[in-house]
Motif scaffolding. Sequence first.
Motif, PDB file in Angstrom:
ATOM      1  N   THR A 112      12.269 -17.188  -2.678  1.00  8.38           N
ATOM      2  CA  THR A 112      12.402 -15.787  -3.085  1.00  8.38           C
ATOM      3  C   THR A 112      12.039 -14.861  -1.932  1.00  8.38           C
ATOM      4  O   THR A 112      10.975 -15.003  -1.316  1.00  8.38           O
ATOM      5  CB  THR A 112      11.487 -15.477  -4.286  1.00  8.38           C
ATOM      6  N   GLU A 113      12.912 -13.914  -1.628  1.00  9.05           N
ATOM      7  CA  GLU A 113      12.643 -12.954  -0.560  1.00  9.05           C
ATOM      8  C   GLU A 113      11.939 -11.732  -1.141  1.00  9.05           C
ATOM      9  O   GLU A 113      12.381 -11.154  -2.128  1.00  9.05           O
ATOM     10  CB  GLU A 113      13.950 -12.531   0.120  1.00  9.05           C
ATOM     11  N   ILE A 114      10.833 -11.361  -0.513  1.00 10.46           N
ATOM     12  CA  ILE A 114      10.070 -10.185  -0.919  1.00 10.46           C
ATOM     13  C   ILE A 114      10.258  -9.115   0.153  1.00 10.46           C
ATOM     14  O   ILE A 114       9.764  -9.260   1.274  1.00 10.46           O
ATOM     15  CB  ILE A 114       8.569 -10.510  -1.104  1.00 10.46           C
ATOM     16  N   GLU A 115      10.994  -8.076  -0.180  1.00 10.80           N
ATOM     17  CA  GLU A 115      11.335  -7.048   0.806  1.00 10.80           C
ATOM     18  C   GLU A 115      10.279  -5.942   0.877  1.00 10.80           C
ATOM     19  O   GLU A 115      10.057  -5.358   1.940  1.00 10.80           O
ATOM     20  CB  GLU A 115      12.702  -6.450   0.483  1.00 10.80           C
ATOM     21  N   GLU A 116       9.655  -5.639  -0.240  1.00 10.45           N
ATOM     22  CA  GLU A 116       8.662  -4.569  -0.269  1.00 10.45           C
ATOM     23  C   GLU A 116       7.274  -5.127   0.049  1.00 10.45           C
ATOM     24  O   GLU A 116       6.993  -6.292  -0.224  1.00 10.45           O
ATOM     25  CB  GLU A 116       8.633  -3.918  -1.662  1.00 10.45           C
ATOM     26  N   PRO A 117       6.379  -4.301   0.631  1.00 15.30           N
ATOM     27  CA  PRO A 117       4.997  -4.765   0.832  1.00 15.30           C
ATOM     28  C   PRO A 117       4.311  -5.128  -0.475  1.00 15.30           C
ATOM     29  O   PRO A 117       3.439  -5.989  -0.517  1.00 15.30           O
ATOM     30  CB  PRO A 117       4.317  -3.569   1.498  1.00 15.30           C
ATOM     31  N   THR A 118       4.725  -4.454  -1.567  1.00 14.11           N
ATOM     32  CA  THR A 118       4.172  -4.729  -2.893  1.00 14.11           C
ATOM     33  C   THR A 118       5.169  -5.561  -3.689  1.00 14.11           C
ATOM     34  O   THR A 118       6.357  -5.266  -3.716  1.00 14.11           O
ATOM     35  CB  THR A 118       3.889  -3.409  -3.641  1.00 14.11           C
ATOM     36  N   VAL A 119       4.672  -6.603  -4.333  1.00 13.64           N
ATOM     37  CA  VAL A 119       5.542  -7.497  -5.112  1.00 13.64           C
ATOM     38  C   VAL A 119       5.858  -6.843  -6.458  1.00 13.64           C
ATOM     39  O   VAL A 119       4.954  -6.334  -7.134  1.00 13.64           O
ATOM     40  CB  VAL A 119       4.845  -8.850  -5.334  1.00 13.64           C
ATOM     41  N   LEU A 215      -3.253   5.923  -4.320  1.00 10.80           N
ATOM     42  CA  LEU A 215      -4.173   5.068  -3.571  1.00 10.80           C
ATOM     43  C   LEU A 215      -3.620   3.660  -3.413  1.00 10.80           C
ATOM     44  O   LEU A 215      -3.839   3.012  -2.390  1.00 10.80           O
ATOM     45  CB  LEU A 215      -5.534   5.034  -4.265  1.00 10.80           C
ATOM     46  N   ALA A 216      -2.901   3.183  -4.416  1.00 10.49           N
ATOM     47  CA  ALA A 216      -2.345   1.831  -4.349  1.00 10.49           C
ATOM     48  C   ALA A 216      -1.342   1.693  -3.213  1.00 10.49           C
ATOM     49  O   ALA A 216      -1.206   0.623  -2.613  1.00 10.49           O
ATOM     50  CB  ALA A 216      -1.684   1.465  -5.677  1.00 10.49           C
ATOM     51  N   GLU A 217      -0.631   2.765  -2.904  1.00  9.66           N
ATOM     52  CA  GLU A 217       0.345   2.719  -1.814  1.00  9.66           C
ATOM     53  C   GLU A 217      -0.358   2.546  -0.470  1.00  9.66           C
ATOM     54  O   GLU A 217       0.115   1.819   0.409  1.00  9.66           O
ATOM     55  CB  GLU A 217       1.199   3.988  -1.826  1.00  9.66           C
ATOM     56  N   ILE A 218      -1.499   3.206  -0.309  1.00  8.03           N
ATOM     57  CA  ILE A 218      -2.266   3.056   0.927  1.00  8.03           C
ATOM     58  C   ILE A 218      -2.843   1.652   1.010  1.00  8.03           C
ATOM     59  O   ILE A 218      -2.845   1.020   2.086  1.00  8.03           O
ATOM     60  CB  ILE A 218      -3.393   4.101   1.001  1.00  8.03           C
ATOM     61  N   GLU A 219      -3.341   1.146  -0.111  1.00  6.78           N
ATOM     62  CA  GLU A 219      -3.906  -0.208  -0.120  1.00  6.78           C
ATOM     63  C   GLU A 219      -2.850  -1.244   0.247  1.00  6.78           C
ATOM     64  O   GLU A 219      -3.116  -2.179   1.015  1.00  6.78           O
ATOM     65  CB  GLU A 219      -4.495  -0.508  -1.499  1.00  6.78           C
ATOM     66  N   ALA A 220      -1.637  -1.079  -0.278  1.00  7.29           N
ATOM     67  CA  ALA A 220      -0.560  -2.010   0.044  1.00  7.29           C
ATOM     68  C   ALA A 220      -0.219  -1.958   1.531  1.00  7.29           C
ATOM     69  O   ALA A 220       0.042  -2.993   2.157  1.00  7.29           O
ATOM     70  CB  ALA A 220       0.674  -1.700  -0.800  1.00  7.29           C
TER      71      ALA A 220
END
Length: 417
Positions: A112-119, A215-220
Amino acid sequence: LTLDIFGALLNGAALYPLEIKGEGLSALADWLARNEITIYRSFPTTFRQFTDTLAGDEAFPHVRVVHLGGETVTRRDVERCRKHFSPHCILVNHLGSNEAGGMATYYIDHDTEIEEPTVPVGYPVPDNQVLLLDQHDSAGGPGDAGEIAVRSRYLALGYWGRPDLTRERFLEDPTGGDQRTFLTGDLGRRLPGGCLLHLGRKDFQVKVRGYRVELAEIEAALQAIDGINEAAVVAREEGEAGVRLVAYVAPAKPPGLTATTLRGALAATLPDHMIPSAFVFLGALPLTPNGKVDRRGLPAPERFRPSLDVPFAVARTRVEERLARIWAEVLDLEQVGVHDPFLELGDDSLLATSVISRVLTAFQVELPLRTLFESTTVVDMALAIAQELATDSTPATQKHPPADWKRFPDEEAAARE
């Protein structure tokens, strides 16, 4: 927790709980192999700390599913799973709640390819309709972020003894049907293929300098940086300075990351207002008893100068010494080096304005604000002040005697280091 317990027992499996706080994670690898565990379930933070204890030569031939949920799962978590577990092991990212049960699931195998930093958290489970609602509880358009809501006839009845909270979170069907809508308090965005991306909790959404920040975007973004095992970001109220973003990171071994390198990496993907003002380096993030990040247990940033790529340098003149003291007082640091970039010490437009105001008052100079804003170090600012005084009709000695500009003797400079 209900799914964890009854999902195993009602399907004829054995349930093996492990009390992490008491038993720790160092023996978990042997425990998984000895008990022939087939399905591993935990929060992502616990999974990261567990894989950090592995040497790389462990084998888990019986584990066929790594099931994560309750927090944001990152692309680095997928890499950890693929590194330490067999090629046949499936990683499951799950979104659920006590009020609605399972809401969405995403299955990831080794191809599986994960393109985004967040799954992504995947697609709705049967008998559930997942909606993304705006602040008026109306469905948003394609690609819009919104609060995740679940419409189903299989929801909890409400909160015991809290009819007010029940009315707030559980919306009745306006058509009189038996399907109610539960507002989860989580934020999400739907990807072009219909897959749901989890963006963190709604109460983790803050305003910084007038901008709405997730905040979750910064953490990712932090967890996508090589050398970082874990990361958490909190917003701290700093009185007149307003809200400051503080990042807590647990770097991989050996250490080598600095606030400078982290700012540079984040600047490549995030706007200025989303880059934290301070970075706190920890051995590991504190956990709650159930394995989530204990945000209340994160320490307040210390007043020490942060680790920078620039070595600390003491003031060479009394003017530099005075400027460094002003910078330190405004930034709430014990000391500032004369070559430290203001950006790396916690750059903030309000703090920069405060520094400039105090400098203009202390040195009685009339400098264009742009000149001082472009003076990124104490040395640069001292030079700008000196150049202004050199062109001022008032003799410089009346404002600042020659001793202020004279370099400290070598022995005095050494004593200040």
